[in-house]
Write an enzyme that holds these catalytic residues in place. Structure first.
Site, short mmCIF file in Angstrom:
data_model
loop_
_atom_site.label_atom_id
_atom_site.label_comp_id
_atom_site.label_asym_id
_atom_site.label_seq_id
_atom_site.Cartn_x
_atom_site.Cartn_y
_atom_site.Cartn_z
N ASN A 207 -11.57 -3.58 13.64
CA ASN A 207 -10.92 -4.82 14.06
C ASN A 207 -10.86 -4.82 15.59
O ASN A 207 -11.25 -3.87 16.24
CB ASN A 207 -9.53 -4.95 13.42
CG ASN A 207 -8.60 -3.81 13.81
OD1 ASN A 207 -8.30 -3.64 14.99
ND2 ASN A 207 -8.19 -3.01 12.84
N ASP B 124 -6.39 -2.56 6.28
CA ASP B 124 -5.75 -2.64 4.96
C ASP B 124 -6.74 -2.28 3.84
O ASP B 124 -6.34 -1.95 2.74
CB ASP B 124 -5.24 -4.07 4.72
CG ASP B 124 -3.99 -4.34 5.57
OD1 ASP B 124 -3.84 -5.45 6.10
OD2 ASP B 124 -3.19 -3.39 5.69
N LYS C 193 -28.08 5.30 5.48
CA LYS C 193 -27.96 3.94 6.02
C LYS C 193 -28.42 2.93 4.97
O LYS C 193 -29.46 3.10 4.36
CB LYS C 193 -28.84 3.82 7.27
CG LYS C 193 -28.73 2.46 7.95
CD LYS C 193 -29.75 2.32 9.07
CE LYS C 193 -29.78 0.87 9.56
NZ LYS C 193 -30.97 0.60 10.38
N PHE D 280 4.90 -3.47 13.47
CA PHE D 280 4.41 -4.70 14.11
C PHE D 280 3.93 -5.62 12.99
O PHE D 280 3.57 -5.15 11.90
CB PHE D 280 3.23 -4.39 15.04
CG PHE D 280 3.63 -4.07 16.46
CD1 PHE D 280 4.26 -2.88 16.76
CD2 PHE D 280 3.37 -4.97 17.50
CE1 PHE D 280 4.64 -2.58 18.05
CE2 PHE D 280 3.74 -4.67 18.80
CZ PHE D 280 4.37 -3.48 19.09
N LYS E 54 7.50 -8.37 5.90
CA LYS E 54 7.05 -6.99 6.14
C LYS E 54 8.23 -6.11 6.51
O LYS E 54 8.33 -4.95 6.11
CB LYS E 54 5.97 -6.96 7.22
CG LYS E 54 4.64 -7.49 6.74
CD LYS E 54 3.61 -7.66 7.84
CE LYS E 54 2.33 -8.26 7.26
NZ LYS E 54 1.36 -8.65 8.31
N LYS F 44 8.73 -3.07 3.91
CA LYS F 44 8.44 -1.71 4.38
C LYS F 44 9.70 -0.96 4.79
O LYS F 44 9.64 0.16 5.28
CB LYS F 44 7.44 -1.78 5.54
CG LYS F 44 6.09 -2.44 5.17
CD LYS F 44 5.21 -2.65 6.39
CE LYS F 44 4.00 -3.50 6.07
NZ LYS F 44 2.85 -2.71 5.57
O1 PMT Z 1 -4.27 -3.06 20.43
P1 PMT Z 1 -4.18 -4.34 21.20
O2 PMT Z 1 -5.51 -4.89 21.54
O3 PMT Z 1 -3.26 -4.21 22.37
O4 PMT Z 1 -3.51 -5.45 20.22
C1 PMT Z 1 -2.16 -5.26 19.88
C2 PMT Z 1 -1.96 -5.55 18.37
C3 PMT Z 1 -2.19 -7.01 18.13
C4 PMT Z 1 -2.90 -4.72 17.56
C5 PMT Z 1 -0.50 -5.17 18.06
O5 PMT Z 1 0.38 -5.94 18.84
C6 PMT Z 1 -0.21 -5.38 16.59
O6 PMT Z 1 0.11 -6.45 16.14
N1 PMT Z 1 -0.33 -4.26 15.83
C7 PMT Z 1 -0.17 -4.31 14.38
C8 PMT Z 1 -1.43 -4.78 13.76
C9 PMT Z 1 -1.33 -4.72 12.24
O7 PMT Z 1 -1.95 -3.96 11.57
O8 PMT Z 1 -0.34 -5.59 11.84
P2 PMT Z 1 -0.19 -5.87 10.22
O9 PMT Z 1 0.73 -7.05 10.14
O10 PMT Z 1 -1.52 -5.96 9.55
O11 PMT Z 1 0.54 -4.52 9.69
C10 PMT Z 1 1.95 -4.47 9.64
C11 PMT Z 1 2.44 -3.09 10.02
O12 PMT Z 1 2.03 -2.15 9.02
C12 PMT Z 1 1.86 -2.59 11.35
O13 PMT Z 1 2.88 -1.89 12.04
C13 PMT Z 1 0.76 -1.64 10.91
O14 PMT Z 1 0.59 -0.58 11.86
C14 PMT Z 1 1.29 -1.11 9.59
N2 PMT Z 1 0.27 -0.75 8.63
C15 PMT Z 1 -0.75 -1.60 8.38
C16 PMT Z 1 -1.71 -1.23 7.44
C17 PMT Z 1 -1.58 0.00 6.75
N3 PMT Z 1 -2.48 0.38 5.85
N4 PMT Z 1 -0.53 0.81 7.00
C18 PMT Z 1 0.41 0.44 7.92
O15 PMT Z 1 1.36 1.17 8.16
#
Ligand code: PMT
Length: 398
Positions: A213, A282, A292, A327, A341, A345
């Site tokens: 991503n 995810d 490949k 986040f 979330k 979580k």
């Molecule tokens: O890295 P930059 O270019 O500075 O951009 C910053 C950002 C946009 C990446 C950052 O600000 C941000 O939003 N990070 C979280 C991105 C994300 O995965 O958000 P989400 O809404 O999909 O996930 C929610 C939370 O669960 C996040 O804290 C994530 O780290 C966590 N997560 C997600 C997937 C997973 N399998 N396990 C997790 O713990």
């Protein structure tokens, strides 16, 4: 206010904008707060406010001419004073000085001292609205933002040219409050163990291809930098990025969501707070191909994806008293998605950011967030450089 800034050295650079008179109030109040204040003025500023005024208010010689008799007692003043500075503030910062700094010009005591300074630098712009909006000025401001210079203002207000528009310098009290905050905040996270995740994860499809991503890691690295600067013991778990890790931070590099999960679990026990800024995939290809994948004749190809472990959700059962900040990267329904979330979580805080915007969020130097607490309080930030946003997040979660 007395002695709040005891043992702190602050350099105030004054440029030739009409707001220079406001620098007197700032110098006076910083001195009263116990700081050792050194004022350096440009020739133009000296036309607006006499150096004697600043000398009286700061109780130190004013640096206008490095070869002045008054400075003869100080060995190499522009370096010896700068070396011990805790903060360098430019009040006001004219379009000219912003341009000179951005171009690395050091042709007078003020710019020479600033060039030698390694302490935090704060610029307080003041100029006509058209000058502030000039793309050249904005380009210089963005460049300095990226280099870690902090800007206070300008604000919308009454300008010397009899207009009400953006370009007015922030009030002296705002500058004084910022100085106190920056210098007293310095080590407010002393001894705290903070685990930060940053960047994308790469989920391999075959030896050549992966699903990733657009996360650059900047938000997470800014959080790690800010926490380390404030005295925390920081471990940064980072997906693949092109960034230089911040100083005084333990870096663990990972690639996939599984690697990220392993690294978080391996470090979570010896952590007080976890800030999960990483963009963890995810989904991952159900099976990584050992060779490949060939293009073949068919027009399309199906790739079966399976869910990756939800790292944050899995921590819920072992969280205890640790603080967990997640986040939420949403492209729509920002608050609803983030609150869901936060609840699902079991987080203490969630930082919501709208990643449908290109001027903030993914790969931008700026972010604009809404910090939501488990109790439902919402702390919005303005659009700011990610280091400033990181400090605002740390202010709320410490
Ligand atoms: O890295 P930059 O270019 O500075 O951009 C910053 C950002 C946009 C990446 C950052 O600000 C941000 O939003 N990070 C979280 C991105 C994300 O995965 O958000 P989400 O809404 O999909 O996930 C929610 C939370 O669960 C996040 O804290 C994530 O780290 C966590 N997560 C997600 C997937 C997973 N399998 N396990 C997790 O713990």
């Amino acid at each position: 206010m007395q002695s709040m800034l005891k043992d702190k050295t602050i350099i105030v650079g004054v440029c030739g904008g009409i707001a220079a008179y406001k620098a007197c109030d700032v110098v006076s109040k910083l001195t009263q707060a116990g700081a050792e204040v050194w004022v350096t003025v440009t020739k133009e500023a000296a036309q607006l406010v006499t150096p004697l005024t600043f000398r009286t208010l700061s109780r130190n010689p004013v640096i206008l001419d490095l070869f002045a008799d008054e400075l003869a007692q100080i060995p190499v003043p522009h370096i010896s004073i700068t070396d011990r500075a805790d903060l360098f503030m430019i009040i006001p910062a004219t379009a000219n000085i912003i341009g000179k700094i951005a171009q690395g010009i050091a042709d007078d005591p003020l710019t020479t001292m600033l060039m030698a300074a390694t302490c935090p630098k704060v610029l307080c712009p003041a100029m006509n609205n058209n000058m502030w909006n000039n793309p050249l000025v904005q380009e210089n401001v963005n460049k300095l933002n990226k280099l870690g210079y902090k800007f206070l203002g300008p604000e919308v207000g009454h300008l010397a040219c009899e207009k009400d528009d953006i370009g007015r310098m922030v009030e002296p009290q705002t500058i004084i409050d910022a100085a106190i905050k920056m210098l007293s905040q310095a080590k407010d996270l002393d001894g705290q163990r903070i685990l930060v995740t940053a960047g994308p994860t790469y989920e391999d499809l075959d030896p050549v291809r992966f699903i990733g991503n657009r996360s650059s890691g900047k938000m997470g690295y800014a959080l790690a930098q800010a926490a380390a600067e404030r005295g925390a013991e920081v471990t940064l778990i980072s997906g693949p990025t092109k960034l230089t890790p911040p100083e005084n931070v333990k870096l663990i590099q990972v690639k996939s969501a599984l690697d990220m999960q392993k690294a978080v679990l391996a470090n979570f026990k010896q952590t007080d707070s976890l800030i999960m800024a990483a963009a963890v995939s995810d989904f991952a290809p159900e099976k990584m191909q050992t060779q490949k994948i060939k293009k073949g004749k068919s027009k399309s190809r199906l790739v079966k994806l399976s869910k990756t472990p939800d790292i944050l959700a899995d921590l819920r059962k072992i969280k205890g008293k640790k603080k967990i900040i997640g986040f939420a990267a949403e492209t729509e329904n920002l608050m609803a998605g983030a609150k869901q979330k936060l609840k699902d979580k079991g987080l203490d805080f969630i930082v919501a950011n709208d990643v449908s915007r290109t001027d903030i969020g993914f790969d931008s130097d700026y972010n604009e967030v809404k910090i939501i607490s488990r109790q439902g309080q919402v702390f919005p930030s303005q659009k700011l450089p990610k280091l400033d946003v990181a400090n605002i997040i740390l202010d709320h979660v410490r």
